[in-house]
Design a protein around this motif. Structure first.
Motif, short mmCIF file in Angstrom:
data_model
loop_
_atom_site.label_atom_id
_atom_site.label_comp_id
_atom_site.label_asym_id
_atom_site.label_seq_id
_atom_site.Cartn_x
_atom_site.Cartn_y
_atom_site.Cartn_z
N GLY A 146 0.81 -1.21 0.00
CA GLY A 146 0.00 0.00 0.00
C GLY A 146 0.84 1.25 0.00
N THR A 147 0.25 2.34 -0.49
CA THR A 147 0.89 3.65 -0.47
C THR A 147 -0.14 4.70 -0.09
N SER A 148 0.32 5.83 0.43
CA SER A 148 -0.61 6.89 0.79
C SER A 148 0.13 8.23 0.90
N PRO A 149 -0.51 9.31 0.46
CA PRO A 149 0.05 10.64 0.69
C PRO A 149 -0.47 11.26 1.98
N SER A 150 -1.19 10.48 2.79
CA SER A 150 -1.78 11.03 4.02
C SER A 150 -0.69 11.61 4.92
N GLY A 151 -1.01 12.68 5.58
CA GLY A 151 -0.03 13.42 6.37
C GLY A 151 0.53 14.61 5.64
N THR A 152 0.33 14.67 4.32
CA THR A 152 0.70 15.88 3.57
C THR A 152 -0.13 17.04 4.12
N ALA A 153 0.53 18.15 4.41
CA ALA A 153 -0.13 19.22 5.16
C ALA A 153 0.20 20.60 4.62
N LEU A 154 -0.70 21.53 4.87
CA LEU A 154 -0.50 22.95 4.63
C LEU A 154 -0.86 23.70 5.90
N PHE A 155 -0.08 24.74 6.23
CA PHE A 155 -0.42 25.51 7.41
C PHE A 155 -0.09 26.98 7.22
N TYR A 171 -2.93 30.19 14.16
CA TYR A 171 -2.44 29.00 13.48
C TYR A 171 -3.59 28.23 12.85
N ILE A 172 -3.41 27.83 11.60
CA ILE A 172 -4.37 26.98 10.89
C ILE A 172 -3.57 25.90 10.17
N GLU A 173 -4.00 24.64 10.33
CA GLU A 173 -3.34 23.53 9.64
C GLU A 173 -4.40 22.59 9.09
N ALA A 174 -4.19 22.14 7.87
CA ALA A 174 -5.08 21.16 7.25
C ALA A 174 -4.24 20.04 6.67
N ASN A 175 -4.76 18.82 6.78
CA ASN A 175 -4.04 17.62 6.34
C ASN A 175 -4.83 16.84 5.31
N PHE A 176 -4.11 16.09 4.49
CA PHE A 176 -4.75 15.13 3.60
C PHE A 176 -4.80 13.79 4.34
N ASN A 177 -5.73 13.70 5.27
CA ASN A 177 -5.90 12.49 6.08
C ASN A 177 -7.33 11.99 6.05
N GLY A 178 -8.15 12.55 5.20
CA GLY A 178 -9.57 12.22 5.21
C GLY A 178 -9.88 10.98 4.40
N TYR A 179 -10.91 11.07 3.58
CA TYR A 179 -11.40 9.93 2.82
C TYR A 179 -10.29 9.26 2.02
#
Length: 452
Positions: A146-155, A171-179
């Motif tokens: 398996g592979t995943s880009p989850s944890g990629t973040a912008l803040f 501070y605002i942070e959003a991650n690619f950890n969703g669906y």
């Protein structure tokens, strides 16, 4: 397993005793403030020195030492965070700063890619969680890549000083950890003014800095990682002692049964607090606690009931030698399971009383972890982690109910540059049920991360 358990207990004892040994060695450092000569901190220093400053309203005509000190202070504030985890994004490479060095703004993030290979029974998730280990062998799912880009973040972070407000931070942070690990969702969003924080932030009950580094996103299976909207007061005294208290939005997970019980809306905030002693820049011991009100409705009696839940955690991180970092956590309580590692995946805050299914109670749980990190160089280190999570209900639990999870990880990380990191890791996990039946799983994972 007896030898493994003895070694693990010895390591966790070392993690908690190391502060007393290190305190004697750092007395001279304490007189000059919280400093550290550890190689782990040297790596972070290389990050704080790798910034490019862009002045918002023009570069000062002359830059003296006082100005440079102010600039460095604001840069350091990007890294100083009582709730900073190893995997959190680094400070942005480009910083926008006011001419008087009273305001700094940065937009940054990281691009993170993970890959893994399971064998002997695949864990059906990106994170390696012992709770999810299949108890029945499935020939169609014995191995998985398996592979995943989850944890990629912008803040986005703003730090400044104002005569009226004092020190403040946004501070605002959003991650690619969703669906499916690619959905973009909010992770943190808060404002801090002096000692006060309000917004969506890490629970005061946690201590992310005391969690050892892992390639696996799940980490130790006793990890406290709750995030909620909260109001927190936190104050540091004489650079050594820090105290904090907060009111936090609850999110309980009781086990209810159709026709017998149902969940009652959470109606009182969780109350969390900690007291911490620090003797180095990244060394401390912390005692944290939380109190919760857990509600349910007995449908047979037609009455609402409230049960008090609580949790406590002792945690530490220390550098007994410049090359060595020790991590340790021990947490326990009842009715706090929805905040604790493996147990977050079940509804264990409240469960039925054996023999009285319309009555719920808060079961006990216990978890601990210990980690050892060795830096060969500031930018090259290896670490090992062992953790356990135990669910301890009254007699009468189902035979196939989760009882114990064990997690072990060994890895090596290399920071090719201050902002490019790679890692490889071996994970081993075991799930044991109430009837003694158990099964283990294994994984090899790799990580590539680019910060900006």
């Amino acid at each position: 397993m007896n030898l493994t358990r003895f070694s693990a207990i010895s390591l966790i004892a070392l993690a908690f005793l190391a502060p007393s040994w290190a305190a004697a060695e750092t007395t001279a450092q304490a007189t000059a403030g919280l400093r550290s000569s550890s190689l782990a901190d040297v790596q972070q220093d290389s990050l704080s020195a790798s910034h490019r400053i862009i002045y918002i309203d023009g570069r000062p005509s002359s830059i003296g030492q006082a100005h440079l000190d102010s600039v460095q202070h604001l840069i350091n504030e990007f890294y100083y965070d009582q709730f900073r985890h190893f995997s959190d994004p680094d400070a942005p490479y480009f910083l926008f700063m006011s001419k008087d060095a009273q305001l700094a703004m940065g937009i940054g993030g990281c691009v993170r890619a993970r890959g893994w290979y399971d064998w002997g029974g695949a864990v059906p998730a990106n994170g390696f969680a012992p709770y999810l280990i299949p108890m029945d062998s499935d020939p169609a799912n014995m191995r998985k890549f398996g592979t995943s880009p989850s944890g990629t973040a912008l803040f986005f972070r703003v730090i400044g000083r104002n005569k009226a407000l004092g020190n403040y931070q946004l501070y605002i942070e959003a991650n690619f950890n969703g669906y499916v690990g690619r959905g973009f969702h909010l992770k943190k969003a808060y404002a801090t003014v002096n000692d006060w924080t309000i917004g969506y932030a890490q629970t005061t009950f946690s201590d992310p800095a005391a969690e050892s580094p892992t390639v696996d996103a799940q980490g130790a299976n006793n990890k406290l990682s709750g995030t909620s909207v909260l109001v927190r007061w936190m104050h540091t005294m004489r650079s050594r002692w820090t105290v904090a208290a907060s009111l936090e939005t609850p999110s309980s997970q009781p086990s209810v049964q159709d026709g017998l019980t149902e969940k009652v809306s959470d109606w009182l905030p969780d109350v969390a607090a900690f007291v911490q002693y620090a003797w180095g820049r990244s060394e401390h011991v912390r005692l944290s606690g939380i109190m919760r009100t857990l509600g349910y409705r007995d449908l047979r009696e037609g009455r609402n009931h409230n049960v008090i839940g609580w949790g406590a955690q002792l945690s530490t991180v220390s550098h007994p030698l410049p090359q060595v970092t020790l991590y340790g956590t021990v947490c326990g309580g009842k009715g706090f399971e929805s905040m604790c590692g493996d147990l977050q995946m079940g509804n264990y805050d409240l469960v039925p009383v054996p023999g009285r299914d319309s009555e719920l109670y808060a079961p006990y749980a216990l978890g601990w972890s210990v980690g050892l990190q060795y830096n060969f160089l500031p930018n090259l280190f290896a670490s090992a982690t062992y953790s356990e999570s135990r669910y301890m209900p009254r007699r009468g639990a189902a035979a196939d109910e989760y009882k114990l999870g064990r997690y072990m990880a060994a890895n090596i990380f290399w920071n090719i540059t201050p902002r490019i990191q790679t890692g490889v890791e071996y994970d081993w996990g075991q799930r044991r049920n109430m009837d003694g039946r158990h099964r283990h799983a294994q994984r090899v994972g790799v990580l590539a991360q680019f910060s900006f």
